[in-house]
Motif scaffolding. Structure first.
Motif, PDB file in Angstrom:
ATOM      1  N   LYS A  22       0.635  -1.129  -0.114  1.00  0.00           N
ATOM      2  CA  LYS A  22      -0.312   0.179  -0.061  1.00  0.00           C
ATOM      3  C   LYS A  22       1.222   1.169  -0.345  1.00  0.00           C
ATOM      4  O   LYS A  22       0.497   1.812  -0.426  1.00  0.00           O
ATOM      5  CB  LYS A  22      -0.989  -0.370   1.455  1.00  0.00           C
ATOM      6  N   LYS A  23       2.098   1.223   1.000  1.00  0.00           N
ATOM      7  CA  LYS A  23       2.688   2.551   0.686  1.00  0.00           C
ATOM      8  C   LYS A  23       3.760   2.948  -0.260  1.00  0.00           C
ATOM      9  O   LYS A  23       3.799   3.734  -0.784  1.00  0.00           O
ATOM     10  CB  LYS A  23       3.966   2.101   2.193  1.00  0.00           C
ATOM     11  N   SER A  24       3.936   1.442  -1.249  1.00  0.00           N
ATOM     12  CA  SER A  24       5.022   1.987  -2.425  1.00  0.00           C
ATOM     13  C   SER A  24       3.125   2.070  -3.376  1.00  0.00           C
ATOM     14  O   SER A  24       4.134   3.728  -4.432  1.00  0.00           O
ATOM     15  CB  SER A  24       5.179   0.478  -3.308  1.00  0.00           C
ATOM     16  N   PHE A  25       2.783   1.842  -3.644  1.00  0.00           N
ATOM     17  CA  PHE A  25       1.396   2.306  -3.984  1.00  0.00           C
ATOM     18  C   PHE A  25       1.220   3.810  -4.361  1.00  0.00           C
ATOM     19  O   PHE A  25       1.078   4.779  -5.250  1.00  0.00           O
ATOM     20  CB  PHE A  25      -0.214   2.439  -4.178  1.00  0.00           C
ATOM     21  N   GLU A  26       1.305   4.234  -2.841  1.00  0.00           N
ATOM     22  CA  GLU A  26       0.971   5.334  -2.791  1.00  0.00           C
ATOM     23  C   GLU A  26       2.520   6.565  -2.751  1.00  0.00           C
ATOM     24  O   GLU A  26       2.378   8.264  -3.297  1.00  0.00           O
ATOM     25  CB  GLU A  26       0.690   6.340  -1.116  1.00  0.00           C
ATOM     26  N   ASP A  27       2.987   5.835  -2.062  1.00  0.00           N
ATOM     27  CA  ASP A  27       5.128   6.670  -2.505  1.00  0.00           C
ATOM     28  C   ASP A  27       4.942   6.821  -4.679  1.00  0.00           C
ATOM     29  O   ASP A  27       5.646   7.649  -4.443  1.00  0.00           O
ATOM     30  CB  ASP A  27       6.269   5.558  -2.222  1.00  0.00           C
ATOM     31  N   PHE A  28       4.134   5.957  -5.306  1.00  0.00           N
ATOM     32  CA  PHE A  28       4.836   6.598  -6.448  1.00  0.00           C
ATOM     33  C   PHE A  28       3.960   6.994  -6.942  1.00  0.00           C
ATOM     34  O   PHE A  28       2.689   7.036  -8.841  1.00  0.00           O
ATOM     35  CB  PHE A  28       5.104   5.192  -7.311  1.00  0.00           C
ATOM     36  N   GLY A  29       2.463   7.103  -6.233  1.00  0.00           N
ATOM     37  CA  GLY A  29       1.259   8.542  -6.952  1.00  0.00           C
ATOM     38  C   GLY A  29       0.451   7.262  -7.635  1.00  0.00           C
ATOM     39  O   GLY A  29      -0.181   7.962  -8.912  1.00  0.00           O
ATOM     40  N   ILE A  30       0.121   5.776  -7.482  1.00  0.00           N
ATOM     41  CA  ILE A  30      -0.674   5.533  -8.172  1.00  0.00           C
ATOM     42  C   ILE A  30      -1.898   6.236  -7.480  1.00  0.00           C
ATOM     43  O   ILE A  30      -2.286   5.839  -5.926  1.00  0.00           O
ATOM     44  CB  ILE A  30      -0.566   3.957  -7.828  1.00  0.00           C
ATOM     45  N   THR A  31      -3.269   6.935  -7.910  1.00  0.00           N
ATOM     46  CA  THR A  31      -4.343   7.150  -6.753  1.00  0.00           C
ATOM     47  C   THR A  31      -5.606   6.118  -7.164  1.00  0.00           C
ATOM     48  O   THR A  31      -6.350   6.717  -7.882  1.00  0.00           O
ATOM     49  CB  THR A  31      -4.807   8.386  -8.378  1.00  0.00           C
ATOM     50  N   PHE A  32      -5.434   4.702  -6.328  1.00  0.00           N
ATOM     51  CA  PHE A  32      -7.056   4.279  -6.753  1.00  0.00           C
ATOM     52  C   PHE A  32      -7.551   5.679  -5.473  1.00  0.00           C
ATOM     53  O   PHE A  32      -7.180   5.685  -4.571  1.00  0.00           O
ATOM     54  CB  PHE A  32      -6.252   3.372  -5.524  1.00  0.00           C
ATOM     55  N   ASP A  33      -8.975   4.249  -5.810  1.00  0.00           N
ATOM     56  CA  ASP A  33      -9.174   5.590  -4.998  1.00  0.00           C
ATOM     57  C   ASP A  33     -10.160   4.408  -3.869  1.00  0.00           C
ATOM     58  O   ASP A  33     -10.505   5.231  -2.520  1.00  0.00           O
ATOM     59  CB  ASP A  33     -11.489   5.453  -6.004  1.00  0.00           C
ATOM     60  N   ASN A  34      -9.657   3.973  -3.947  1.00  0.00           N
ATOM     61  CA  ASN A  34      -9.618   2.181  -2.796  1.00  0.00           C
ATOM     62  C   ASN A  34      -8.689   1.479  -3.035  1.00  0.00           C
ATOM     63  O   ASN A  34      -8.688   0.856  -4.197  1.00  0.00           O
ATOM     64  CB  ASN A  34     -11.541   1.500  -2.435  1.00  0.00           C
ATOM     65  N   TYR A  35      -7.733   1.294  -1.944  1.00  0.00           N
ATOM     66  CA  TYR A  35      -7.336  -0.136  -2.255  1.00  0.00           C
ATOM     67  C   TYR A  35      -7.597  -0.550  -0.821  1.00  0.00           C
ATOM     68  O   TYR A  35      -7.167  -0.314   0.153  1.00  0.00           O
ATOM     69  CB  TYR A  35      -5.832   0.835  -1.758  1.00  0.00           C
ATOM     70  N   SER A  36      -8.280  -2.077  -1.075  1.00  0.00           N
ATOM     71  CA  SER A  36      -8.864  -2.523  -0.323  1.00  0.00           C
ATOM     72  C   SER A  36      -8.295  -3.973   0.143  1.00  0.00           C
ATOM     73  O   SER A  36      -7.006  -3.221  -0.064  1.00  0.00           O
ATOM     74  CB  SER A  36     -10.134  -2.696  -0.311  1.00  0.00           C
ATOM     75  N   ARG A  37      -8.744  -4.640   0.428  1.00  0.00           N
ATOM     76  CA  ARG A  37      -7.692  -6.210   0.785  1.00  0.00           C
ATOM     77  C   ARG A  37      -8.898  -7.098   0.876  1.00  0.00           C
ATOM     78  O   ARG A  37     -10.354  -6.824   1.195  1.00  0.00           O
ATOM     79  CB  ARG A  37      -7.440  -6.405   2.746  1.00  0.00           C
ATOM     80  N   SER A  59     -16.587  -5.756  -3.786  1.00  0.00           N
ATOM     81  CA  SER A  59     -16.363  -4.779  -2.943  1.00  0.00           C
ATOM     82  C   SER A  59     -15.631  -4.121  -2.542  1.00  0.00           C
ATOM     83  O   SER A  59     -15.977  -3.201  -1.141  1.00  0.00           O
ATOM     84  CB  SER A  59     -15.447  -6.538  -1.515  1.00  0.00           C
ATOM     85  N   ALA A  60     -14.301  -4.022  -3.301  1.00  0.00           N
ATOM     86  CA  ALA A  60     -13.314  -2.908  -2.727  1.00  0.00           C
ATOM     87  C   ALA A  60     -14.339  -1.591  -2.964  1.00  0.00           C
ATOM     88  O   ALA A  60     -14.912  -0.083  -3.154  1.00  0.00           O
ATOM     89  CB  ALA A  60     -12.030  -2.736  -3.755  1.00  0.00           C
ATOM     90  N   THR A  61     -15.013  -1.767  -4.351  1.00  0.00           N
ATOM     91  CA  THR A  61     -16.147  -0.090  -4.956  1.00  0.00           C
ATOM     92  C   THR A  61     -17.631   0.219  -3.990  1.00  0.00           C
ATOM     93  O   THR A  61     -17.381   0.562  -3.726  1.00  0.00           O
ATOM     94  CB  THR A  61     -16.587  -1.296  -6.261  1.00  0.00           C
ATOM     95  N   LYS A  62     -17.693  -2.069  -3.446  1.00  0.00           N
ATOM     96  CA  LYS A  62     -18.890  -1.288  -1.892  1.00  0.00           C
ATOM     97  C   LYS A  62     -18.459  -0.410  -0.748  1.00  0.00           C
ATOM     98  O   LYS A  62     -18.970   0.474  -0.209  1.00  0.00           O
ATOM     99  CB  LYS A  62     -18.540  -2.530  -1.858  1.00  0.00           C
ATOM    100  N   GLU A  63     -16.688  -0.455  -1.057  1.00  0.00           N
ATOM    101  CA  GLU A  63     -16.117   0.148   0.641  1.00  0.00           C
ATOM    102  C   GLU A  63     -16.370   1.224   0.288  1.00  0.00           C
ATOM    103  O   GLU A  63     -16.435   1.719   0.872  1.00  0.00           O
ATOM    104  CB  GLU A  63     -14.719  -0.665   1.236  1.00  0.00           C
ATOM    105  N   TRP A  64     -15.532   1.297  -1.365  1.00  0.00           N
ATOM    106  CA  TRP A  64     -15.224   2.731  -1.214  1.00  0.00           C
ATOM    107  C   TRP A  64     -16.390   3.274  -1.300  1.00  0.00           C
ATOM    108  O   TRP A  64     -17.297   4.812  -0.604  1.00  0.00           O
ATOM    109  CB  TRP A  64     -14.718   2.778  -3.104  1.00  0.00           C
ATOM    110  N   ALA A  65     -18.033   3.188  -2.136  1.00  0.00           N
ATOM    111  CA  ALA A  65     -18.707   3.614  -1.835  1.00  0.00           C
ATOM    112  C   ALA A  65     -20.092   4.051  -0.668  1.00  0.00           C
ATOM    113  O   ALA A  65     -20.482   5.506  -0.121  1.00  0.00           O
ATOM    114  CB  ALA A  65     -19.986   3.073  -2.742  1.00  0.00           C
ATOM    115  N   GLU A  66     -19.325   3.183  -0.272  1.00  0.00           N
ATOM    116  CA  GLU A  66     -19.898   3.220   1.020  1.00  0.00           C
ATOM    117  C   GLU A  66     -19.086   4.885   2.160  1.00  0.00           C
ATOM    118  O   GLU A  66     -19.985   5.981   2.561  1.00  0.00           O
ATOM    119  CB  GLU A  66     -19.438   2.378   2.432  1.00  0.00           C
TER     120      GLU A  66
END
Ligand SMILES: [Zn+2]
Length: 688
Positions: free
Chosen positions: A82-97, A267-274
């Protein structure tokens, strides 16, 4: 023109048993991020979705090896990834698990719906079983020979050599990965998704419907799968790590990781929408939503055949509009490998190249494995930085900002009448948003990144041709016009570079004092607006956007890889098999003595040979030894050695060698003396 009201963009869920490397970034996450950022910049409603894939057998194997729980493993790597994605500017609207409660519920529900619709076949089959481990062996718990390509180290679920996906029972000579035992067959009940039942639909939808717009590498692989004939695939496993099968009589069984993982997008979309107070369903169920899966080529079958069959069977979901899978990225000519440490790991890259995320993003995009496997080399990385980012993009921006500050205190000047060249240049500039869009819409990100660089080239050439630094001496009005035009190009670059070079774009917007996103449709404004940055606008001071990468820096990275290669060679060195048995009498024929090297000199014109004078206790004799590539003459003088003294003399380059010094060779080719303990042993003592 655009029939899509919203975009659901997914990027392959990274598997949580290690950090991510440049191959992942190049293959999936950078192109997906470029696409998502571009869609937002063009005013679209975007849900960019990803998360950690935390179930499956390899995680349980790793946990066993390290003596921790599977949860410990996934917690650790989820945080790192998750930190690597943030560090490289990957703009997920939701990064779930996928260990999240919402995912367990969603996947469980999905299974139940299909179960109630009779979309599964329930079958008791014989599965491989390890009697010693008292466990069924699914997927990666079995290793054997691939029935298709003969690779002897194929896993139970998939052969990494040829990419074929199969059942563990298809393997030839299967072995348990837990105990190494030959497994037995034992009955167990499982649920299967009958892919054959969906064959007609898949043919119609993909082979007819997407012949033109899917990438040839993706279409070709899917076609060969369908042409081979589809078979039922088990969607459950005998395992204690994962989502329990929500059916009575299924104790000790979980959903197959490949059944639950793609549901993770939902499920990651649901989590984001919520979280955002939105309704998730339009993003997955409305026909005016465009669903795009970004993946690597090893995931094609799951995203183009199995998941669509699942969605179709469920009945209320839309299908992907495209699955722009990339091929693999190699590193300096070799396949990227986690176990061999043949990779550039993202956390390590940032340590060595702090704040240079964009350089890696750019190098990986410009050389992306879009249509075939491609090679990442550090030399290319350096060239992309020095010859393109520094020499073209950075140079243009720097000249514009420095001159504007020098001539006009950083205020955009009022232009006089535009020349033909100015008009042409501005017209070309206006075409760029569409040129770059057209490449991105066809998932050609390399091409898009080169078009962006071409716009910087246009700016560079314009300044070089118009020479404001000369013109200012004779024509102030003309200089103002030139700088005004150049500032329009710089401003366009600030926006158009955002998907590719987000950190640079941000910095450039700061330098040009451009407000970040007041307007909805920044990208298209460049194509339609005559003025991007108006006269009278105050810009800031120049700052370097990129800096040159020196040869030493690149050499350090190459040395690092060389060290990995050496370490692998040592780890993988095979031990020579034992030679034929000899008698004790045979052994006693060898006369081995302790000796000391008294003198040494290099044999002229021989790379490998040293001529040694050795005190054997019996005499001082000459021995020619092939050790000059590992030792200098000075190094070996005074060394205690083991000498075979009764070897028949032989001449080497005209010098008679009277014996042999015992050596061994390490796997990386270094020679080592087999030497007696020098404190106790004196010259001439026999070794027996
Ligand atoms: Zn194979």
């Amino acid at each position: 023109m655009n029939p899509h009201k919203r975009y659901t963009i997914t990027a392959a869920l990274p598997y949580t048993n290690g950090p991510i490397h440049i191959g992942h970034l190049a293959g999936v996450y950078v192109p997906a991020d470029i696409y998502a950022r571009y869609k937002r910049l063009t005013g679209n409603d975007v849900a960019f979705i990803c998360g950690s894939d935390e179930h499956g057998v390899p995680i349980t194997i790793k946990a066993k090896k390290e003596g921790v729980t599977p949860q410990d493993i996934v917690d650790k790597y989820h945080a790192i990834i998750k930190k690597s994605f943030e560090d490289f500017g990957i703009t997920f609207d939701n990064y779930s698990r996928t260990s999240a409660k919402i995912h367990h519920e969603t996947a469980s529900e999905f299974f139940t719906t299909l179960y109630n619709k009779n979309e599964f076949i329930e079958e008791t089959t014989e599965q491989l079983y390890d009697e010693e481990a008292k466990q069924f062996l699914a997927d990666r718990f079995v290793v054997g020979t691939c029935p298709k390509c003969g690779n002897e180290e194929s896993y139970g679920d998939q052969c990494e050599a040829c990419g074929t996906s199969h059942n563990a029972t298809d393997l030839i000579n299967p072995k348990s990965a837990i105990t190494g035992n030959v497994p037995t067959l034992k009955e167990t009940k499982h649920w299967f998704l009958p892919l054959n039942k969906h064959e007609d639909f898949l043919k119609e939808w993909i082979l007819k419907g997407h012949k033109k717009d899917w990438k040839p590498n993706v279409y070709g692989q899917v076609k060969s799968w369908i042409d081979d004939g589809l078979r039922p695939r088990a969607v459950t496993r005998d395992l204690d790590w994962g989502i329990p099968v929500p059916v009575e009589g299924a104790e000790g069984k979980v959903l197959y990781v490949w059944f639950d993982a793609p549901i993770g997008y939902i499920s990651a979309t649901k989590e984001w929408a919520e979280r955002e107070g939105k309704d998730w369903e339009p993003y997955w169920k409305n026909e005016d939503t465009k669903l795009v899966h970004f993946i690597g080529k090893d995931n094609i079958v799951f995203h183009c055949i199995i998941f669509p069959a699942m969605l179709k069977a469920e009945g209320s979901y839309i299908l992907p509009d495209n699955v722009p899978a990339n091929e693999f990225l190699n590193l300096e000519g070799n396949k990227l490998s986690t176990s061999k440490n043949w990779a550039v790991w993202l956390p390590e890259y940032l340590e060595d190249f702090p704040n240079q995320q964009d350089v890696l993003r750019y190098a990986l995009t410009a050389n992306a494995p879009e249509t075939k496997d491609n090679d990442f080399t550090w030399k290319d990385f350096q060239a992309r930085n020095n010859n393109e980012l520094v020499a073209i993009f950075g140079n243009f921006i720097n000249r514009v900002v420095v001159l504007t500050n020098k001539y006009y205190d950083g205020i955009v000047p009022e232009p006089a009448e535009l020349s033909e060249v100015d008009k042409e240049t501005l017209a070309t500039l206006k075409a760029y948003p569409n040129v770059i869009s057209s490449s991105i819409e066809r998932y050609r990100f390399r091409e898009a990144s080169q078009e962006l660089m071409n716009l910087a080239r246009l700016g560079n050439k314009y300044l070089a041709d118009e020479e404001p630094w000369k013109v200012i001496k004779e024509d102030e009005a003309r200089t103002k016009t030139i700088m005004y035009v150049a500032l329009q190009i710089a401003s366009a670059l600030a926006t158009l570079s955002e998907p590719f070079l987000p950190f640079t774009s941000n910095k450039l917007k700061g330098i040009l004092s451009l407000s970040n996103s007041e307007k909805e449709n920044l990208w298209n404004d460049i194509a339609t607006n005559d003025v991007l940055v108006p006269a009278g606008h105050q810009i800031g001071k120049a700052e370097l956007l990129f800096s040159k990468i020196e040869d030493e820096t690149i050499q350090k990275q190459l040395d690092k890889l060389e060290a990995s290669k050496k370490a692998n060679e040592i780890a993988n060195a095979t031990v020579e098999p034992q030679k034929d048995t000899i008698t004790f009498e045979d052994f006693t024929k060898l006369d081995l003595r302790v000796g000391t090297i008294l003198e040494a000199e290099k044999m002229p014109k021989a790379k490998k040979l040293l001529v040694l004078k050795v005190d054997t206790g019996l005499d001082v004799r000459t021995i020619v030894s092939g050790i000059a590539e590992s030792f200098t003459a000075e190094e070996v003088v005074g060394k205690k050695v083991t000498v075979l003294v009764n070897l028949a003399p032989r001449a080497l380059r005209g010098v008679e060698s009277q014996g042999m010094i015992l050596m061994t060779e390490t796997p990386d080719g270094k020679l080592v003396f087999v030497n007696p303990d020098d404190a106790i042993a004196s010259n001439g003592l026999q070794i027996s």
